[in-house]
Write an enzyme that holds these catalytic residues in place. Sequence first.
Site, PDB file in Angstrom:
ATOM      1  N   PRO A   1       0.827  -1.204   0.000  1.00 31.23           N
ATOM      2  CG  PRO A   1      -0.287  -1.236   2.049  1.00 31.23           C
ATOM      3  CD  PRO A   1       0.638  -2.020   1.192  1.00 31.23           C
ATOM      4  CD  GLU A   2       3.393   3.807  -3.827  1.00 34.43           C
ATOM      5  OE1 GLU A   2       3.631   4.988  -3.506  1.00 34.43           O
ATOM      6  OE2 GLU A   2       3.914   3.236  -4.782  1.00 34.43           O
TER       7      GLU A   2
ATOM      8  CE  LYS B   1       4.874   3.812   2.139  1.00 29.15           C
ATOM      9  NZ  LYS B   1       5.045   2.764   1.123  1.00 29.15           N
TER      10      LYS B   1
ATOM     11  NE  ARG C   1      10.872  -1.523  -4.451  1.00 30.23           N
ATOM     12  CZ  ARG C   1      10.128  -0.762  -3.645  1.00 30.23           C
ATOM     13  NH1 ARG C   1      10.689  -0.031  -2.704  1.00 30.23           N
ATOM     14  NH2 ARG C   1       8.810  -0.734  -3.792  1.00 30.23           N
TER      15      ARG C   1
ATOM     16  CG  HIS D   1      -2.423 -15.207   6.443  1.00 28.83           C
ATOM     17  ND1 HIS D   1      -1.088 -15.487   6.663  1.00 28.83           N
ATOM     18  CD2 HIS D   1      -2.805 -16.019   5.429  1.00 28.83           C
ATOM     19  CE1 HIS D   1      -0.680 -16.419   5.814  1.00 28.83           C
ATOM     20  NE2 HIS D   1      -1.710 -16.752   5.057  1.00 28.83           N
TER      21      HIS D   1
END
Length: 272
Positions: A2-3, A57, A261, A90
Site C-alpha cells: 500500500p502506498e 505511511k 526496485r 493470517h
Amino acid sequence: MPEMPEVETVRKTLLKKLRGYKIESVDVYYPKIIESNLDEFKKLSNKTIKDIIRIGKWLVFDLDDIYMLSHLRMEGKYFIKEKGTKAGFHDLVYFHLDHDTDLIYNDTRRFGALAIVDKDKLYDYPAIKKMGYDPYDEKLTKEYLFEKYQKTRKYIKTVLLDQTIFSGLGNIYANEVLFASNINPYRPANKVTLDECQKIIDNSRKILKKATEAGGTTIRSYTSSLGVTGRFQFDLFVHAREKEVCKVCGEPIICEQINGRSAYYCPKCQSK
Ligand SMILES: [Zn+2]
C-alpha cells in the site's frame, strides 16, 4: 505494497466506521508484529478510538492518553467484522470493540508493525522521528529538495524513495512522478535542477491527490480495509505498463531494476 493514497483510504474508512468505538480487549496471535512491549500493548483495553491520523505511511490511532501506531508494510490489511468471527491463519491481532464489532489486523507477509506510544513521545518514536516532510508540508520547498539532492549522486529514482528526505512516495508514485516531471530514473540526484525540484514537488502533490481521491491504486493483492478489491483504478502512465506504449509519445515503456526496485519509464519522454 500500500502506498500513501491507499493508507489514506484505509484511514478514512476505519475512522468513518470506528470513531468513538471502545476497545474492550485485544488478542495478539503473532507477538512479533508488536514493536513495543507486549504487556504494554495490552494497555489498549478500555481505550476509545478518538481519531485516526496519518504520518507518512503510518496510521496513528488516537486512543485517549496513548497512540497506537500501525504500518501495513507489504500486505497488512484491516477488516471490520461482527464479533465472534473465528480468527484465520493470517489474522494476527484481534481488537474486540463494543457495538458487537471486531477490528482484525491481517497480514499474509507478516512484515507490518504495531506499537503503542505515550502521547508526548510520538515524535520521539524512531520511525516517526526520522521521517521527512509530508508532501503537503509547506516546508517542502524546491530549495530544500535541491540542497538534499546536491549531496548525493545516487539515481534520482532511488533517492525519491528515501522517506527521510520527504515521505509518501512509494515505488508506484515515484515512477509516475518522474514521468510527469520528464526526468530519467538514472539521473544522478545532484544533476536535478532547481526547477525540476519544483516539478517533483508539484507532481508529487498532484499525483498523490488524484490517487487519494480515487481511493488509492489497486495493484496486486492490496484491498481496502473492508476487503474491497479492484474498485479503484487510477490512471497510471508508466507503472506496470511494460511494453505498452507511452500515452504521450507512443514509445514502448521500459522496465528495469534500479537498486532492486522496478523502474518503469518512457525512454523518449524521459530521455534526460
Ligand atoms: Zn513517452
